[in-house]
Design a protein around this motif. Structure first.
Motif, PDB file in Angstrom:
ATOM      1  N   MET A  79     -57.424  41.060  11.524  1.00 43.76           N
ATOM      2  CA  MET A  79     -57.553  40.151  10.396  1.00 43.76           C
ATOM      3  C   MET A  79     -58.114  40.925   9.194  1.00 43.76           C
ATOM      4  O   MET A  79     -57.794  42.062   9.010  1.00 43.76           O
ATOM      5  N   ALA A  80     -59.007  40.284   8.453  1.00 43.41           N
ATOM      6  CA  ALA A  80     -59.486  40.868   7.196  1.00 43.41           C
ATOM      7  C   ALA A  80     -60.835  41.559   7.364  1.00 43.41           C
ATOM      8  O   ALA A  80     -61.615  41.241   8.256  1.00 43.41           O
ATOM      9  N   ARG A  81     -61.104  42.460   6.457  1.00 43.46           N
ATOM     10  CA  ARG A  81     -62.424  43.111   6.357  1.00 43.46           C
ATOM     11  C   ARG A  81     -63.149  42.426   5.211  1.00 43.46           C
ATOM     12  O   ARG A  81     -62.677  42.451   4.068  1.00 43.46           O
ATOM     13  N   ILE A  82     -64.295  41.809   5.524  1.00 40.90           N
ATOM     14  CA  ILE A  82     -65.005  40.971   4.564  1.00 40.90           C
ATOM     15  C   ILE A  82     -66.417  41.504   4.326  1.00 40.90           C
ATOM     16  O   ILE A  82     -67.141  41.816   5.272  1.00 40.90           O
ATOM     17  N   LEU A  83     -66.801  41.574   3.049  1.00 43.95           N
ATOM     18  CA  LEU A  83     -68.178  41.872   2.666  1.00 43.95           C
ATOM     19  C   LEU A  83     -68.849  40.549   2.358  1.00 43.95           C
ATOM     20  O   LEU A  83     -68.417  39.815   1.464  1.00 43.95           O
ATOM     21  N   LEU A  84     -69.885  40.206   3.123  1.00 43.34           N
ATOM     22  CA  LEU A  84     -70.618  38.956   2.974  1.00 43.34           C
ATOM     23  C   LEU A  84     -71.992  39.258   2.387  1.00 43.34           C
ATOM     24  O   LEU A  84     -72.765  40.026   2.964  1.00 43.34           O
ATOM     25  N   VAL A  85     -72.289  38.662   1.225  1.00 43.48           N
ATOM     26  CA  VAL A  85     -73.545  38.944   0.526  1.00 43.48           C
ATOM     27  C   VAL A  85     -74.314  37.639   0.328  1.00 43.48           C
ATOM     28  O   VAL A  85     -73.855  36.732  -0.377  1.00 43.48           O
ATOM     29  N   ASP A  86     -75.473  37.540   0.961  1.00 46.90           N
ATOM     30  CA  ASP A  86     -76.334  36.356   0.815  1.00 46.90           C
ATOM     31  C   ASP A  86     -77.757  36.763   1.152  1.00 46.90           C
ATOM     32  O   ASP A  86     -77.985  37.478   2.126  1.00 46.90           O
ATOM     33  N   ASP A  87     -78.712  36.311   0.346  1.00 44.60           N
ATOM     34  CA  ASP A  87     -80.104  36.706   0.563  1.00 44.60           C
ATOM     35  C   ASP A  87     -80.792  35.890   1.654  1.00 44.60           C
ATOM     36  O   ASP A  87     -81.857  36.265   2.111  1.00 44.60           O
ATOM     37  N   GLU A  88     -80.192  34.786   2.089  1.00 44.46           N
ATOM     38  CA  GLU A  88     -80.784  33.967   3.149  1.00 44.46           C
ATOM     39  C   GLU A  88     -80.268  34.430   4.506  1.00 44.46           C
ATOM     40  O   GLU A  88     -79.081  34.298   4.805  1.00 44.46           O
ATOM     41  N   GLU A  89     -81.173  34.962   5.312  1.00 46.67           N
ATOM     42  CA  GLU A  89     -80.787  35.546   6.595  1.00 46.67           C
ATOM     43  C   GLU A  89     -80.077  34.552   7.508  1.00 46.67           C
ATOM     44  O   GLU A  89     -79.076  34.897   8.148  1.00 46.67           O
ATOM     45  N   THR A  90     -80.556  33.313   7.565  1.00 41.44           N
ATOM     46  CA  THR A  90     -79.930  32.326   8.450  1.00 41.44           C
ATOM     47  C   THR A  90     -78.506  31.998   7.999  1.00 41.44           C
ATOM     48  O   THR A  90     -77.599  31.889   8.817  1.00 41.44           O
ATOM     49  N   VAL A  91     -78.310  31.848   6.700  1.00 44.32           N
ATOM     50  CA  VAL A  91     -76.972  31.566   6.163  1.00 44.32           C
ATOM     51  C   VAL A  91     -76.058  32.757   6.423  1.00 44.32           C
ATOM     52  O   VAL A  91     -74.915  32.604   6.890  1.00 44.32           O
ATOM     53  N   ASP A 125     -61.088  43.436   2.040  1.00 41.70           N
ATOM     54  CA  ASP A 125     -60.043  42.500   1.616  1.00 41.70           C
ATOM     55  C   ASP A 125     -60.636  41.358   0.800  1.00 41.70           C
ATOM     56  O   ASP A 125     -59.941  40.748  -0.015  1.00 41.70           O
ATOM     57  N   LEU A 126     -61.924  41.071   1.066  1.00 47.63           N
ATOM     58  CA  LEU A 126     -62.580  39.927   0.436  1.00 47.63           C
ATOM     59  C   LEU A 126     -64.072  40.177   0.338  1.00 47.63           C
ATOM     60  O   LEU A 126     -64.680  40.728   1.261  1.00 47.63           O
ATOM     61  N   ALA A 130     -65.003  24.292   8.390  1.00 48.52           N
ATOM     62  CA  ALA A 130     -63.594  24.059   8.038  1.00 48.52           C
ATOM     63  C   ALA A 130     -63.348  24.404   6.567  1.00 48.52           C
ATOM     64  O   ALA A 130     -62.327  25.005   6.230  1.00 48.52           O
ATOM     65  N   ASP A 131     -64.284  24.029   5.695  1.00 54.22           N
ATOM     66  CA  ASP A 131     -64.168  24.374   4.268  1.00 54.22           C
ATOM     67  C   ASP A 131     -64.151  25.890   4.088  1.00 54.22           C
ATOM     68  O   ASP A 131     -63.345  26.427   3.336  1.00 54.22           O
ATOM     69  N   LEU A 132     -65.076  26.562   4.768  1.00 55.91           N
ATOM     70  CA  LEU A 132     -65.168  28.019   4.679  1.00 55.91           C
ATOM     71  C   LEU A 132     -63.872  28.664   5.147  1.00 55.91           C
ATOM     72  O   LEU A 132     -63.297  29.498   4.452  1.00 55.91           O
ATOM     73  N   ARG A 133     -63.426  28.265   6.330  1.00 54.01           N
ATOM     74  CA  ARG A 133     -62.204  28.859   6.894  1.00 54.01           C
ATOM     75  C   ARG A 133     -61.002  28.638   5.984  1.00 54.01           C
ATOM     76  O   ARG A 133     -60.202  29.541   5.761  1.00 54.01           O
ATOM     77  N   SER A 134     -60.888  27.435   5.470  1.00 54.11           N
ATOM     78  CA  SER A 134     -59.764  27.097   4.600  1.00 54.11           C
ATOM     79  C   SER A 134     -59.782  27.928   3.320  1.00 54.11           C
ATOM     80  O   SER A 134     -58.749  28.472   2.903  1.00 54.11           O
ATOM     81  N   MET A 135     -60.950  28.042   2.698  1.00 58.59           N
ATOM     82  CA  MET A 135     -61.039  28.782   1.445  1.00 58.59           C
ATOM     83  C   MET A 135     -60.815  30.279   1.667  1.00 58.59           C
ATOM     84  O   MET A 135     -60.150  30.930   0.869  1.00 58.59           O
ATOM     85  N   VAL A 136     -61.350  30.812   2.747  1.00 61.97           N
ATOM     86  CA  VAL A 136     -61.142  32.233   3.049  1.00 61.97           C
ATOM     87  C   VAL A 136     -59.661  32.493   3.289  1.00 61.97           C
ATOM     88  O   VAL A 136     -59.096  33.457   2.781  1.00 61.97           O
ATOM     89  N   LYS A 137     -59.014  31.611   4.037  1.00 63.17           N
ATOM     90  CA  LYS A 137     -57.583  31.768   4.324  1.00 63.17           C
ATOM     91  C   LYS A 137     -56.759  31.749   3.033  1.00 63.17           C
ATOM     92  O   LYS A 137     -55.880  32.585   2.832  1.00 63.17           O
ATOM     93  N   ARG A 138     -57.071  30.792   2.138  1.00 63.32           N
ATOM     94  CA  ARG A 138     -56.360  30.690   0.862  1.00 63.32           C
ATOM     95  C   ARG A 138     -56.594  31.936  -0.005  1.00 63.32           C
ATOM     96  O   ARG A 138     -55.669  32.460  -0.631  1.00 63.32           O
ATOM     97  N   ALA A 139     -57.848  32.381  -0.048  1.00 59.86           N
ATOM     98  CA  ALA A 139     -58.173  33.552  -0.874  1.00 59.86           C
ATOM     99  C   ALA A 139     -57.460  34.797  -0.374  1.00 59.86           C
ATOM    100  O   ALA A 139     -56.952  35.594  -1.166  1.00 59.86           O
ATOM    101  N   LEU A 140     -57.401  34.972   0.932  1.00 60.91           N
ATOM    102  CA  LEU A 140     -56.746  36.146   1.486  1.00 60.91           C
ATOM    103  C   LEU A 140     -55.229  36.093   1.313  1.00 60.91           C
ATOM    104  O   LEU A 140     -54.579  37.125   1.215  1.00 60.91           O
TER     105      LEU A 140
END
Length: 121
Positions: free
Chosen positions: A1-13, A49-50, A109-119
């Protein structure tokens, strides 16, 4: 699938989103803030990729990160996340470089849908 860089300062999120994206088959690299995200992006030569980044973070926010990332890696697809209406308004002027803004709280579901559309874009 895709290679994603995830940036968030909240460790739990960050941990929750990383696991969700990995379950969907994506390879995920995380960063703790915009400055760390830019370092990760540069270390990889922009080979993502994202980039999925929160807007409100210390040191360098997601908007500054997006501007720097797009300047150096113009083909990078960027999604922003925020739980603050004023931050979403700040992102409106970035339509040329940001694919979309995911408003917190959101479902998997929102996350998955938006990631799929963006990719796919």
């Amino acid at each position: 699938m895709a290679r994603i860089l995830l940036v968030d300062d909240e460790e739990t999120v960050r941990g929750f989103l990383k696991r969700a994206l990995e379950i969907d088959g994506h390879a995920v690299v995380t960063a703790t803030d915009g400055s760390d995200g830019l370092d990760r992006l540069n270390e990889a030569g922009g080979a993502f990729d994202l980039m999925l980044t929160d807007i409100r973070m210390p040191l360098m926010d997601g908007i500054a990160l997006s501007l720097a990332a797009k300047r150096d890696f113009p083909d990078l697809t960027i999604l922003l996340m925020t739980g603050f209406a004023d931050q979403r308004e700040r992102a409106r002027g970035l339509d040329a470089i940001v694919t979309d803004v995911l408003t917190k709280p959101f479902s998997l579901a929102d996350l998955r849908s938006m990631v799929k559309r963006a990719l796919a874009a």
